[in-house]
Design a protein around this motif. Structure first.
Motif, short mmCIF file in Angstrom:
data_model
loop_
_atom_site.label_atom_id
_atom_site.label_comp_id
_atom_site.label_asym_id
_atom_site.label_seq_id
_atom_site.Cartn_x
_atom_site.Cartn_y
_atom_site.Cartn_z
N GLY A 190 -4.45 124.47 94.39
CA GLY A 190 -4.79 125.33 95.53
C GLY A 190 -5.53 126.59 95.17
N THR A 191 -5.97 126.72 93.92
CA THR A 191 -6.76 127.87 93.51
C THR A 191 -8.22 127.47 93.36
OG1 THR A 191 -6.40 127.46 91.15
CG2 THR A 191 -4.79 128.87 92.30
N LEU A 192 -9.11 128.45 93.42
CA LEU A 192 -10.53 128.20 93.20
C LEU A 192 -10.87 128.40 91.74
CD1 LEU A 192 -12.18 129.87 96.33
CD2 LEU A 192 -12.31 127.45 95.70
N GLY A 193 -11.64 127.47 91.19
CA GLY A 193 -12.01 127.55 89.79
C GLY A 193 -13.12 128.57 89.54
N ALA A 194 -13.55 128.60 88.29
CA ALA A 194 -14.61 129.52 87.89
C ALA A 194 -15.92 129.16 88.59
CB ALA A 194 -14.78 129.48 86.39
N SER A 195 -16.73 130.17 88.83
CA SER A 195 -18.01 129.94 89.51
C SER A 195 -19.09 129.55 88.52
CB SER A 195 -18.43 131.21 90.26
OG SER A 195 -18.70 132.26 89.36
N LYS A 196 -20.06 128.81 89.04
CA LYS A 196 -21.21 128.40 88.25
C LYS A 196 -22.46 128.55 89.11
CE LYS A 196 -23.24 124.44 85.81
NZ LYS A 196 -23.05 123.01 85.40
N VAL A 197 -23.50 129.15 88.56
CA VAL A 197 -24.76 129.30 89.28
C VAL A 197 -25.41 127.93 89.43
CG1 VAL A 197 -27.06 130.32 89.27
CG2 VAL A 197 -25.11 131.65 88.46
N VAL A 198 -25.73 127.55 90.69
CA VAL A 198 -26.33 126.23 90.94
C VAL A 198 -27.76 126.33 91.45
CG1 VAL A 198 -24.09 125.16 91.37
CG2 VAL A 198 -25.37 126.13 93.30
N LEU A 199 -28.18 127.51 91.88
CA LEU A 199 -29.55 127.66 92.37
C LEU A 199 -30.00 129.10 92.16
CD1 LEU A 199 -31.84 126.08 93.75
CD2 LEU A 199 -30.97 126.89 95.95
N GLU A 200 -31.14 129.25 91.52
CA GLU A 200 -31.71 130.57 91.26
C GLU A 200 -33.21 130.49 91.39
OE1 GLU A 200 -31.36 134.16 87.91
OE2 GLU A 200 -30.57 132.16 87.48
N ARG A 201 -33.79 131.47 92.07
CA ARG A 201 -35.23 131.51 92.28
C ARG A 201 -35.76 132.91 91.91
NH1 ARG A 201 -37.53 126.80 92.68
NH2 ARG A 201 -39.02 127.34 94.33
N PRO A 202 -37.07 133.09 91.85
CA PRO A 202 -37.60 134.42 91.52
C PRO A 202 -37.39 135.44 92.64
CG PRO A 202 -39.22 132.69 91.11
CD PRO A 202 -38.13 132.07 91.90
N TYR A 203 -36.85 134.99 93.78
CA TYR A 203 -36.60 135.87 94.92
C TYR A 203 -35.13 135.74 95.33
CZ TYR A 203 -38.19 131.29 96.51
OH TYR A 203 -38.38 129.95 96.63
N HIS A 204 -34.71 136.62 96.21
CA HIS A 204 -33.31 136.70 96.63
C HIS A 204 -32.88 135.47 97.42
CE1 HIS A 204 -29.56 138.58 97.98
NE2 HIS A 204 -29.88 138.22 99.21
N LEU A 205 -31.69 134.95 97.12
CA LEU A 205 -31.08 133.85 97.84
C LEU A 205 -29.72 134.27 98.39
CD1 LEU A 205 -31.65 130.92 95.28
CD2 LEU A 205 -33.10 131.53 97.22
N SER A 206 -29.38 133.73 99.55
CA SER A 206 -28.06 134.00 100.14
C SER A 206 -27.75 132.88 101.13
CB SER A 206 -28.03 135.37 100.83
OG SER A 206 -28.97 135.43 101.89
N TYR A 207 -26.61 132.98 101.80
CA TYR A 207 -26.17 132.06 102.87
C TYR A 207 -26.55 130.61 102.58
CZ TYR A 207 -24.82 130.76 107.65
OH TYR A 207 -24.21 130.20 108.74
N PRO A 208 -25.88 129.96 101.63
CA PRO A 208 -26.23 128.58 101.24
C PRO A 208 -25.64 127.56 102.21
CG PRO A 208 -24.40 129.36 99.93
CD PRO A 208 -24.80 130.51 100.80
N PHE A 209 -26.36 127.23 103.27
CA PHE A 209 -25.83 126.31 104.27
C PHE A 209 -25.96 124.88 103.76
CE2 PHE A 209 -25.52 123.72 108.02
CZ PHE A 209 -24.46 124.34 108.70
#
Length: 511
Positions: free
Chosen positions: A308-327
């Protein structure tokens, strides 16, 4: 069609210039005549400029002022105006439409039937686009009126804006940007729409004493805001999650804060915009991770563990510009993601090749548009995209736009009634739509007081190619948590529910 734009003086702001150039670019416009009541700035306008500079030093929203006579050419020229009593009129000009931003009533030439557009901030005729107004708070209600002939005023366009007390300069520029959008909408039509009658207040202008007092107040508040930014911690948003389905918002008509745990974040970054997606027994949390040193968001992912806990985070998407709200959503066998890429002025689609960590670029759905928080919903027949649009540099949470498609990878078309909603309390999306008691619920952001102030739940009543209607049915307030002042995303699977919170201001020496 020949358009005249009348300012109080030929010393115009960068927003004024933006408006004039945008009008000249309209397909129906053949020439724009820029005129002014006065050729040079007054002592009062120079004092207002000082206030704008002070605010801009703090907020990054400074206002440039230049002489219009050095700016324009081609389809734009400088005309002449005359002053008749307390009214402004054009001299010897054959004009089809007038945009009056002089702060004074406009007097058409005798026998002229030109349409006159005027801008009103909180019921008062606007001086310029309002970015230099030294007294009073920024505008929260904007009306573009239209009149001709008998001078009865009618509403052509209107909007309700968010006011954020900590950023008055940004609010003024937002009001100016939104005014540009409304004026262009009205002018872009072959026949300007007329809605309800408009009753205006008397025009008013700031006195020198009022302007001086306002400027001194601005300097004081600017110093205090700069000091608080220096001494405050930088963590802006955090994610909280819970795993008891009985408490989930989709399963209960009563919002409770029971069971929420904080997902780890640290001083060097914040995490926000959590979206949950379940696939093949895996509950994956996708979210924006914003490192303060790079000032550019990336999309990260964490998986729900068996305990029931959340594991460590991993970056899955990175671009030369700002990203947010991953629908993240599913279409057939494909798992797709539309992250917010408004910094790239595009709506981009990504496809998952190995869930949940591997993603590839699929295609650009829309370009040359600043769309925020695109939220996709399939009703069994059509695909719908709910989003807000930051047009002409305005805040992207005052108006809701709808787009339709037969397939998420196909061509998206704008709804004929866009913007389908003009309300900062419930326009901007706040997470995936869900069903509760057979009703379709759309989570929305309440930005009426500040960005991401709360989540409002709206029941979608009508969703067709020709109509949209929804009604607010509940509000999730951050104050319920005791230590938060903002909440702007809600998402859940069958086993995991997530929100994001903005904590109260904490000082660097606080834990």
């Amino acid at each position: 069609m020949r358009i005249a734009v009348i300012f109080a003086s030929l010393m115009v702001t960068d927003k004024d210039e933006q408006l004039v150039r945008a009008i000249a670019a309209l397909p129906i416009v053949t020439e724009v005549v820029v005129s002014a009541d006065k050729l040079s700035s007054t002592a009062l306008s120079r004092l207002e400029r000082l206030r704008a500079i002070v605010e801009g030093r703090v907020s990054g929203a400074s206002t440039a002022v230049r002489d219009a006579r050095t700016l324009f050419g081609e389809k734009i020229r400088i005309g002449a105006t005359g002053v008749i009593g307390k009214s402004v009129s054009l001299e010897n000009e054959e004009i089809d439409r007038v945009v009056n931003l002089s702060g004074q009533p406009f007097q058409p030439n005798a026998g002229s039937h030109c349409e006159v557009l005027e801008l009103w901030f909180d019921g008062v005729r606007a001086l310029s686009l309002g970015t230099q107004r030294a007294s009073g708070k920024p505008a929260s209600n904007i009306v573009v009126s239209v009149s001709s002939g008998a001078r009865e005023l009618a509403v052509a366009e209107r909007s309700v804006l968010t006011l954020t007390p900590e950023t008055p300069a940004g609010d003024r520029r937002n009001a100016a940007s939104r005014a540009i959008v409304l004026i262009l909408r009205a002018l872009g039509q072959s026949e300007i729409a007329r809605f309800d009658a408009w009753t205006a207040k008397e025009s008013s202008s700031a006195s020198s004493i009022t302007a001086i007092a306002s400027t001194l107040g601005t300097i004081t508040s600017a110093i205090l805001r700069r000091a608080s930014r220096t001494l405050a911690r930088r963590d802006a948003w955090e994610i909280r999650y819970r795993t008891n389905p009985c408490d989930f918002v989709a399963n209960s008509n009563t919002f409770t804060t029971s069971g929420f745990k904080k997902y780890r974040s640290d001083y060097n970054r914040f995490v926000a915009d959590p979206i949950v997606f379940q696939h093949n027994g895996i509950d994956a949390l996708f979210f924006e991770e914003y490192p303060h040193d790079t000032r550019r968001g990336v999309i990260s992912c964490a998986v729900l563990n068996s305990d029931g806990t959340l594991g460590a985070s991993k970056v899955v998407l990175e671009r030369p510009y700002h990203l947010s709200y991953p629908f993240v959503f599913q279409s057939g066998d494909d798992i797709l993601m539309i992250p917010e890429t408004s910094a790239n002025k595009a709506v981009e689609l990504y496809r998952c090749t190995r869930f949940p960590h591997e993603w590839i670029y699929e295609k650009t759905l829309m370009s040359d548009i600043s769309i925020t928080d695109a939220t996709v919903h399939f009703d069994g027949r059509s695909w719908w995209m709910f989003a807000t649009v930051g047009a002409e540099g305005s805040y992207a949470w005052d108006e809701l736009h709808l787009f339709m498609a037969d397939s998420p990878t196909g061509e998206w078309t704008a709804h004929q009634n866009n913007p389908v909603k003009r309300d900062p309390r419930t326009a901007r999306p706040a997470g995936p739509l869900f069903k509760r008691d057979g009703r379709l619920i759309r989570p929305t952001q309440d930005c009426s007081i500040t960005y991401g102030g709360a989540v409002a739940l709206c029941e979608v009543k009508t969703l067709t190619p020709t109509a949209f209607e929804e009604q607010e049915v509940a509000r999730l307030a951050p104050e319920r948590f005791g230590d938060a002042v903002g909440l702007h995303t809600l998402s859940a699977s069958s086993r995991l529910e997530v929100i994001d919170l903005r904590p109260k201001l904490r000082w660097r020496w606080e834990k």
